[in-house]
Design a protein around this motif. Structure first.
Motif, PDB file in Angstrom:
ATOM      1  N   ILE A 184       0.831  -1.207   0.000  1.00 13.93           N
ATOM      2  CA  ILE A 184       0.000   0.000   0.000  1.00 13.93           C
ATOM      3  C   ILE A 184       0.864   1.256   0.000  1.00 13.93           C
ATOM      4  CG2 ILE A 184      -1.748   1.271   1.306  1.00 13.93           C
ATOM      5  CD1 ILE A 184      -2.788  -1.404   2.291  1.00 13.93           C
ATOM      6  N   GLY A 185       1.917   1.225   0.731  1.00 15.41           N
ATOM      7  CA  GLY A 185       2.789   2.387   0.811  1.00 15.41           C
ATOM      8  C   GLY A 185       2.506   3.184   2.068  1.00 15.41           C
ATOM      9  N   PRO A 186       3.522   3.917   2.548  1.00 11.95           N
ATOM     10  CA  PRO A 186       3.360   4.638   3.802  1.00 11.95           C
ATOM     11  C   PRO A 186       2.368   5.800   3.702  1.00 11.95           C
ATOM     12  CG  PRO A 186       5.485   5.127   2.819  1.00 11.95           C
ATOM     13  CD  PRO A 186       4.851   4.056   1.993  1.00 11.95           C
ATOM     14  N   LYS A 187       2.135   6.331   2.494  1.00  9.15           N
ATOM     15  CA  LYS A 187       1.251   7.469   2.343  1.00  9.15           C
ATOM     16  C   LYS A 187      -0.225   7.069   2.489  1.00  9.15           C
ATOM     17  CE  LYS A 187       0.331  11.249  -0.841  1.00  9.15           C
ATOM     18  NZ  LYS A 187       0.634  11.799  -2.153  1.00  9.15           N
ATOM     19  N   ASP A 188      -0.612   5.953   1.919  1.00 12.36           N
ATOM     20  CA  ASP A 188      -2.009   5.514   1.921  1.00 12.36           C
ATOM     21  C   ASP A 188      -2.327   4.507   3.023  1.00 12.36           C
ATOM     22  OD1 ASP A 188      -2.567   7.095  -0.293  1.00 12.36           O
ATOM     23  OD2 ASP A 188      -2.004   5.509  -1.715  1.00 12.36           O
ATOM     24  N   LEU A 189      -1.349   4.101   3.803  1.00 14.72           N
ATOM     25  CA  LEU A 189      -1.578   3.099   4.840  1.00 14.72           C
ATOM     26  C   LEU A 189      -2.569   3.571   5.909  1.00 14.72           C
ATOM     27  CD1 LEU A 189      -0.833   0.262   5.727  1.00 14.72           C
ATOM     28  CD2 LEU A 189       1.012   1.238   7.089  1.00 14.72           C
ATOM     29  N   PRO A 190      -2.515   4.816   6.428  1.00  9.29           N
ATOM     30  CA  PRO A 190      -3.515   5.238   7.427  1.00  9.29           C
ATOM     31  C   PRO A 190      -4.950   5.211   6.881  1.00  9.29           C
ATOM     32  CG  PRO A 190      -1.674   6.759   7.425  1.00  9.29           C
ATOM     33  CD  PRO A 190      -1.478   5.827   6.273  1.00  9.29           C
ATOM     34  N   ILE A 191      -5.126   5.594   5.630  1.00  9.95           N
ATOM     35  CA  ILE A 191      -6.465   5.575   5.033  1.00  9.95           C
ATOM     36  C   ILE A 191      -6.961   4.134   4.919  1.00  9.95           C
ATOM     37  CG2 ILE A 191      -7.789   6.132   2.948  1.00  9.95           C
ATOM     38  CD1 ILE A 191      -5.784   8.453   2.506  1.00  9.95           C
ATOM     39  N   ALA A 192      -6.086   3.228   4.515  1.00  7.43           N
ATOM     40  CA  ALA A 192      -6.463   1.819   4.373  1.00  7.43           C
ATOM     41  C   ALA A 192      -6.802   1.214   5.744  1.00  7.43           C
ATOM     42  CB  ALA A 192      -5.335   1.038   3.712  1.00  7.43           C
ATOM     43  N   MET A 193      -6.037   1.566   6.762  1.00 11.71           N
ATOM     44  CA  MET A 193      -6.313   1.043   8.106  1.00 11.71           C
ATOM     45  C   MET A 193      -7.649   1.588   8.638  1.00 11.71           C
ATOM     46  SD  MET A 193      -3.924  -1.030   8.708  1.00 11.71           S
ATOM     47  CE  MET A 193      -3.983  -1.347  10.436  1.00 11.71           C
ATOM     48  N   ARG A 194      -7.925   2.863   8.377  1.00 14.97           N
ATOM     49  CA  ARG A 194      -9.192   3.453   8.800  1.00 14.97           C
ATOM     50  C   ARG A 194     -10.368   2.755   8.117  1.00 14.97           C
ATOM     51  NH1 ARG A 194      -8.546   8.905   7.212  1.00 14.97           N
ATOM     52  NH2 ARG A 194      -6.639   8.771   8.403  1.00 14.97           N
ATOM     53  N   THR A 195     -10.235   2.494   6.807  1.00 16.02           N
ATOM     54  CA  THR A 195     -11.294   1.808   6.059  1.00 16.02           C
ATOM     55  C   THR A 195     -11.491   0.392   6.583  1.00 16.02           C
ATOM     56  OG1 THR A 195     -10.715   3.109   4.099  1.00 16.02           O
ATOM     57  CG2 THR A 195     -12.049   1.140   3.750  1.00 16.02           C
ATOM     58  N   ALA A 196     -10.406  -0.305   6.861  1.00 15.56           N
ATOM     59  CA  ALA A 196     -10.501  -1.669   7.401  1.00 15.56           C
ATOM     60  C   ALA A 196     -11.165  -1.646   8.784  1.00 15.56           C
ATOM     61  CB  ALA A 196      -9.118  -2.296   7.482  1.00 15.56           C
TER      62      ALA A 196
END
Length: 142
Positions: free
Chosen positions: A20-32
């Protein structure tokens, strides 16, 4: 249930960071996290529904058992058998009769004829209540 240890969790986090990459990882974790929250809410709602259905089925079964026992008791001990032994009332006496009007005395009639002020009932009730030794007496309005 899944028995995920610390090493497996660290491996999943490293793969997610690479893919995912460090930039989009917080957004992906929030969605999960949101998906997991919705999944838990749905399973909780489903569980409550199933529990309610089970409870209703158990109540229906218990009502059937009670009805069977009640029918058996009524068969074994019919009410007509005991009515004559106890000197019970016949069917003619079973009708309700009107109550007699209570007799009024002179004090009752004079009290009911006097109009009462809205605050009089509260003052009368206060005067009837016992006072504790530490309580001051209430002020009366004349």
């Amino acid at each position: 249930m899944f028995d995920i240890g610390a090493i497996e969790l660290l491996l999943v986090a490293a793969v997610a960071l690479i893919i995912i990459g460090p930039k989009d990882l917080p957004i992906a974790m929030r969605t999960a996290g949101r998906w997991l929250g919705q999944l838990r809410a749905m399973t909780g709602h489903f569980k409550v529904g199933i529990d309610a259905m089970i409870r209703e089925a158990e109540i229906e079964e218990q009502e059937k058992v009670w009805a069977e026992k009640n029918a058996q008791i009524m068969r074994d001990h019919p009410p007509e058998k005991y009515r004559d032994q106890e000197g019970g009332a016949s069917d003619d006496d079973a009708q309700m009769k009107p109550l007699d009007k209570p007799q009024t005395t002179e004090t009752d009639s004079t009290e009911s004829e006097q109009p009462s002020a809205p605050g009089d009932e509260a003052n009368e009730a206060e005067s009837q209540l016992p006072l504790l030794p530490d309580e001051p007496k209430p002020d009366r309005k004349a």
